[in-house]
Write an enzyme that holds these catalytic residues in place. Structure first.
Site, mmCIF file in Angstrom:
data_model
loop_
_atom_site.group_PDB
_atom_site.id
_atom_site.type_symbol
_atom_site.label_atom_id
_atom_site.label_comp_id
_atom_site.label_asym_id
_atom_site.label_seq_id
_atom_site.Cartn_x
_atom_site.Cartn_y
_atom_site.Cartn_z
ATOM 1 N N ASP A 92 29.640 -1.039 51.229
ATOM 2 C CA ASP A 92 29.353 0.398 51.167
ATOM 3 C C ASP A 92 29.807 0.948 49.825
ATOM 4 O OD1 ASP A 92 29.014 3.101 51.670
ATOM 5 O OD2 ASP A 92 30.516 3.216 53.259
ATOM 6 N N HIS A 97 31.265 5.858 60.154
ATOM 7 C CA HIS A 97 32.336 5.431 59.245
ATOM 8 C C HIS A 97 33.368 6.551 59.158
ATOM 9 C CE1 HIS A 97 33.366 4.315 54.755
ATOM 10 N NE2 HIS A 97 34.377 4.112 55.571
ATOM 11 N N ASP A 102 28.896 9.128 57.455
ATOM 12 C CA ASP A 102 30.215 9.209 56.830
ATOM 13 C C ASP A 102 30.963 10.451 57.288
ATOM 14 O OD1 ASP A 102 30.327 6.943 54.941
ATOM 15 O OD2 ASP A 102 28.516 7.877 54.134
ATOM 16 N N MET A 114 34.385 12.576 56.922
ATOM 17 C CA MET A 114 35.530 12.759 56.022
ATOM 18 C C MET A 114 36.297 14.007 56.415
ATOM 19 S SD MET A 114 33.563 12.113 52.457
ATOM 20 C CE MET A 114 32.430 10.739 52.236
ATOM 21 N N SER A 171 22.793 5.755 54.163
ATOM 22 C CA SER A 171 23.930 6.666 54.348
ATOM 23 C C SER A 171 23.451 8.114 54.292
ATOM 24 C CB SER A 171 24.978 6.441 53.257
ATOM 25 O OG SER A 171 25.950 7.449 53.353
ATOM 26 N N MET A 218 36.362 8.191 57.790
ATOM 27 C CA MET A 218 37.335 8.255 56.692
ATOM 28 C C MET A 218 38.262 9.418 57.015
ATOM 29 S SD MET A 218 34.635 7.553 53.637
ATOM 30 C CE MET A 218 33.253 7.931 54.709
ATOM 31 N N HIS A 245 23.977 5.087 58.739
ATOM 32 C CA HIS A 245 25.403 5.125 58.400
ATOM 33 C C HIS A 245 25.834 6.588 58.257
ATOM 34 C CE1 HIS A 245 29.080 3.382 56.608
ATOM 35 N NE2 HIS A 245 29.040 4.402 55.767
ATOM 36 N N MET A 302 34.733 -1.772 51.230
ATOM 37 C CA MET A 302 34.287 -0.682 50.359
ATOM 38 C C MET A 302 34.078 -1.206 48.939
ATOM 39 S SD MET A 302 33.958 1.956 52.265
ATOM 40 C CE MET A 302 33.476 3.063 50.918
HETATM 41 C C1 DX5 Z 1 31.517 6.800 50.338
HETATM 42 C C2 DX5 Z 1 30.725 6.586 51.590
HETATM 43 C C3 DX5 Z 1 29.421 5.951 51.382
HETATM 44 C C4 DX5 Z 1 28.458 6.705 50.490
HETATM 45 C C5 DX5 Z 1 27.619 5.678 49.784
HETATM 46 O O1 DX5 Z 1 32.789 7.183 50.673
HETATM 47 O O2 DX5 Z 1 31.457 5.775 52.505
HETATM 48 O O3 DX5 Z 1 28.788 5.597 52.618
HETATM 49 O O4 DX5 Z 1 27.623 7.600 51.176
HETATM 50 O O5 DX5 Z 1 26.812 6.301 48.860
HETATM 51 P P1 DX5 Z 1 26.072 5.546 47.692
HETATM 52 O O6 DX5 Z 1 25.187 4.509 48.309
HETATM 53 O O7 DX5 Z 1 25.337 6.631 46.997
HETATM 54 O O8 DX5 Z 1 27.132 4.903 46.821
HETATM 55 ZN ZN ZN Z 2 30.414 5.014 54.286
#
Ligand code: DX5
Ligand code: ZN
Length: 220
Positions: free
Chosen positions: A174, A65, A34, A36, A7, A67, A32, A136
């Protein structure tokens, strides 16, 4: 088959291109990413301009991903920027089926994700329409949180439903995945593993990916 998706959220953003290239060279199948929006989750990360800039630095599958509250509106930009898989949150949309179709029409793979409080029963009916189901294992929004082992019954319910119905999507986990927690997720049917802080905190990414993969394989 075990696939690893580092990630990017846990990388050093000041050296983003190098970090992406280094993880690619380390042998991770996916990256991956993320996204947001400060609305669906209480954090803001990066947008499609960033995805576009890092695309040339990696051969890995870009696992985006989302969000965000309006995945249908923004997905075309992420596809143009180089996304290969777009995952949206079930909780973010009114019509999951229409969302799946809208993303699929862009020519990419489609994933659907559930937050910790959303039960398996809410998502089972969409599994035959998607390429990926993301369970999740932390509340979405931040890296570095503690793995929620109480998500394992949900993961198992989803993976058993897939098996019973002849479905073979990516079953992704994740949040809080490391060399210990990954084993529990393998035992409950996961096959795609996001890991942020547990990989990017290591100095040797190749060794870190190899060790995480070995831990997962030991639980098969
Ligand atoms: C959280 C993200 C994850 C995050 C995971 O909302 O979707 O992808 O980066 O990070 P770790 O592996 O540090 O928990
Ligand atoms: Zn994620």
């Amino acid at each position: 088959m075990i696939q690893i998706a580092p990630s990017l959220l846990a990388s050093d953003f000041a050296r983003l291109g190098e970090e992406v290239a280094a993880m690619d060279a380390a042998g991770a199948e996916m990256l991956h990413i993320d996204i947001m929006d400060g609305h669906f989750v209480p954090n803001i990360s990066m947008g499609y301009c960033v995805v576009k800039c890092i695309r040339p630095a990696s051969k890995a599958v870009f696992d985006v991903h989302l969000m965000i509250s309006d995945p249908v509106r923004y997905s075309p930009e992420f596809v143009k920027a180089g996304a290969d898989i777009i995952t949206f949150h079930l909780e973010a949309v009114e019509d999951p089926e229409a969302t799946i179709k809208a993303i699929r029409d862009l020519g990419v793979k489609v994933g659907i994700s559930v937050k910790p409080k959303t039960p398996a029963s809410a998502v089972l009916k969409y599994l035959h329409m998607v390429d990926l189901i993301l369970v999740m294992t932390v509340e979405p929004g931040f890296g570095g949180q503690k793995f929620m082992a109480d998500m394992m019954p949900k993961l198992r319910e989803i993976s058993e439903y897939c098996k019973a119905n002849g479905l073979d999507p990516y079953i992704e986990v994740d949040g809080g995945i490391d060399e210990n927690t990954i084993k529990e997720t393998v035992a409950n049917g996961a096959n795609l593993f996001v890991a942020g802080s547990s990989l990017f905190s290591k100095s040797d990414y190749k060794e870190a990916v190899k060790n995480l993969r070995a831990a997962a394989e030991s639980a098969l």
